[in-house]
Design a protein around this motif. Structure first.
Motif, PDB file in Angstrom:
ATOM      1  N   GLN A 205       0.833  -1.208   0.000  1.00 55.89           N
ATOM      2  CA  GLN A 205       0.000   0.000   0.000  1.00 55.89           C
ATOM      3  C   GLN A 205       0.864   1.253   0.000  1.00 55.89           C
ATOM      4  OE1 GLN A 205      -2.289  -0.987   3.529  1.00 55.89           O
ATOM      5  NE2 GLN A 205      -4.127  -1.382   2.310  1.00 55.89           N
ATOM      6  N   VAL A 206       1.990   1.194   0.699  1.00 52.18           N
ATOM      7  CA  VAL A 206       2.918   2.328   0.692  1.00 52.18           C
ATOM      8  C   VAL A 206       3.405   2.591  -0.730  1.00 52.18           C
ATOM      9  CG1 VAL A 206       5.195   3.135   1.429  1.00 52.18           C
ATOM     10  CG2 VAL A 206       3.669   2.039   3.076  1.00 52.18           C
ATOM     11  N   VAL A 207       3.773   1.520  -1.441  1.00 49.94           N
ATOM     12  CA  VAL A 207       4.261   1.675  -2.813  1.00 49.94           C
ATOM     13  C   VAL A 207       3.150   2.220  -3.711  1.00 49.94           C
ATOM     14  CG1 VAL A 207       5.168   0.468  -4.836  1.00 49.94           C
ATOM     15  CG2 VAL A 207       6.017  -0.118  -2.568  1.00 49.94           C
ATOM     16  N   THR A 208       1.922   1.760  -3.497  1.00 53.62           N
ATOM     17  CA  THR A 208       0.798   2.246  -4.302  1.00 53.62           C
ATOM     18  C   THR A 208       0.593   3.741  -4.092  1.00 53.62           C
ATOM     19  OG1 THR A 208      -0.332   0.105  -4.292  1.00 53.62           O
ATOM     20  CG2 THR A 208      -1.695   2.057  -4.685  1.00 53.62           C
ATOM     21  N   LEU A 209       0.580   4.172  -2.836  1.00 50.51           N
ATOM     22  CA  LEU A 209       0.430   5.600  -2.567  1.00 50.51           C
ATOM     23  C   LEU A 209       1.638   6.374  -3.079  1.00 50.51           C
ATOM     24  CD1 LEU A 209      -1.061   7.967  -1.427  1.00 50.51           C
ATOM     25  CD2 LEU A 209      -0.211   7.391   0.859  1.00 50.51           C
ATOM     26  N   ALA A 210       2.822   5.804  -2.927  1.00 58.48           N
ATOM     27  CA  ALA A 210       4.042   6.466  -3.415  1.00 58.48           C
ATOM     28  C   ALA A 210       4.008   6.660  -4.916  1.00 58.48           C
ATOM     29  CB  ALA A 210       5.269   5.656  -3.012  1.00 58.48           C
ATOM     30  N   SER A 211       3.374   5.725  -5.626  1.00 56.92           N
ATOM     31  CA  SER A 211       3.292   5.871  -7.087  1.00 56.92           C
ATOM     32  C   SER A 211       2.438   7.082  -7.462  1.00 56.92           C
ATOM     33  CB  SER A 211       2.722   4.592  -7.713  1.00 56.92           C
ATOM     34  OG  SER A 211       1.338   4.432  -7.429  1.00 56.92           O
TER      35      SER A 211
END
Length: 347
Positions: A205-211
């Motif tokens: 989820q962190v990577v998704t938001l970071a994208s």
């Protein structure tokens, strides 16, 4: 006396022939045999290559390819070909060339970033190692690998952390993928895992938001503030309303990730897609692109503030104007829309 002269002559001739043979062998083995002017040249030997394949690559680089072939046979290189990237230095002799081809596989510096899909990532990697894009995408999308790695089709891109890595050129598709899994696990160390847990998000989820953060701003210093806006919205159960997710949804629907979209229209906000954060609450199913490390760390260390809105700052390009209230945001947005219209940006 006559026989002695004949024997002496034979001995002299034998000595001469022996000297010539030794001289020939010495030249074949130890004399410089390169034909290029640069300091060195590189040879890329594919997996399962034959000696004929190697010889074909070396032909324009050597003065005498036949002597190389003969020395290769005597040193048993012809039946023991090694795959990889090898350097042939100017002035090398056949012995040195063969030794290099046998045991000095050179590592390469491989890098990737900002790919929006696994297909684009495969294409990028295929330009840097032996594995082709078809084998790479097949390994990336292997169902059992994805499941065992605790990803899914939507989140699989999150496993590939953009950076520079050292690889051997002859790395296989599976070898690259498996190494990236190890790098992902190494990246998500105890410190980052604890930070993700503290903000209530999983690493994926962190990577998704970071994208999303990555797509919203290229300014690394601004990313923690943008991340803070989205974290504030998530906490309030507000729609994220992120334009980059709509753009991704359009590209995904049309199957065209090369399409350039500079302006999101009101009609686009009605697109029925789980990636459309104007229609669906929470995070999208997976990353909309490959965020770089600064964007991931911006989420993990997001700025604590009271902003819930932001829009591009037309007086300070690359940056954004942030607002705490909708009325202030609408005023900022009107300025941005006027600028878009003045530039005749319609799509």
């Amino acid at each position: 006396m006559y026989i002695k002269k004949i024997l002496a002559a034979i001995a002299v001739i034998g000595a001469i022939l022996g000297f010539m043979f030794v001289y020939y062998v010495y030249n074949a083995v130890f004399s410089p045999n390169t034909a290029f002017e640069n300091d060195q040249a590189y040879v890329y030997v594919k997996t399962n290559a034959t000696f004929a394949d190697v010889k074909e690559q070396l032909t324009p680089l050597l003065k005498d390819v036949n002597s190389f072939a003969k020395v290769s046979e005597r040193k048993a290189y012809t039946s023991n070909i090694k795959a990889g990237k090898f350097a042939i230095k100017k002035g090398m002799n056949n012995n040195e060339i063969i030794n290099s081809l046998r045991s000095k596989n050179l590592p390469i510096s491989l890098s990737f970033n900002n790919q929006e899909t696994l297909e684009k990532l495969a294409g990028r990697i295929a330009t840097q190692i032996e594995a082709d894009s078809v084998s790479l995408i097949k390994s990336f999308k292997d169902a059992s690998f994805i499941k065992n790695s605790k990803f899914n089709d939507a989140t699989a891109l999150a496993m590939y952390i953009p950076n520079s890595y050292e690889f051997f050129w002859n790395t296989s598709a599976e070898g690259f993928r498996d190494r990236m899994q190890k790098e992902y696990n190494r990246f998500w160390n105890e410190t980052r895992l604890n930070k993700a847990k503290a903000i209530g998000l999983t690493p994926q989820q962190v990577v998704t938001l970071a994208s999303i953060v990555h797509k919203e701003t290229a300014m690394v210093t601004e990313r923690p503030r943008v991340a803070g806006v989205y974290m504030n919205r998530l906490k309030k159960n507000m729609l994220l309303q992120a334009d980059p997710t709509v753009i991704f949804a359009i590209k995904k629907k049309e199957g065209n990730f090369d399409k350039v979209i500079k302006r999101v229209l009101y009609k686009d906000l009605e697109l029925d897609s789980p990636y459309n954060t104007y229609k669906y609450a929470g995070l999208p199913p997976g990353p909309i692109a490959m965020p770089d490390i600064s964007a991931i760390d911006a989420v993990l260390n997001y700025e604590k503030h009271d902003y819930y809105y932001f829009v591009a700052d037309v007086k300070n390009f690359g940056y954004h104007k942030f607002a705490k209230t909708l009325s202030q945001h609408n005023a900022n947005k009107q300025e941005y829309v006027r600028w878009l219209n003045s530039q005749a940006i319609k799509r």
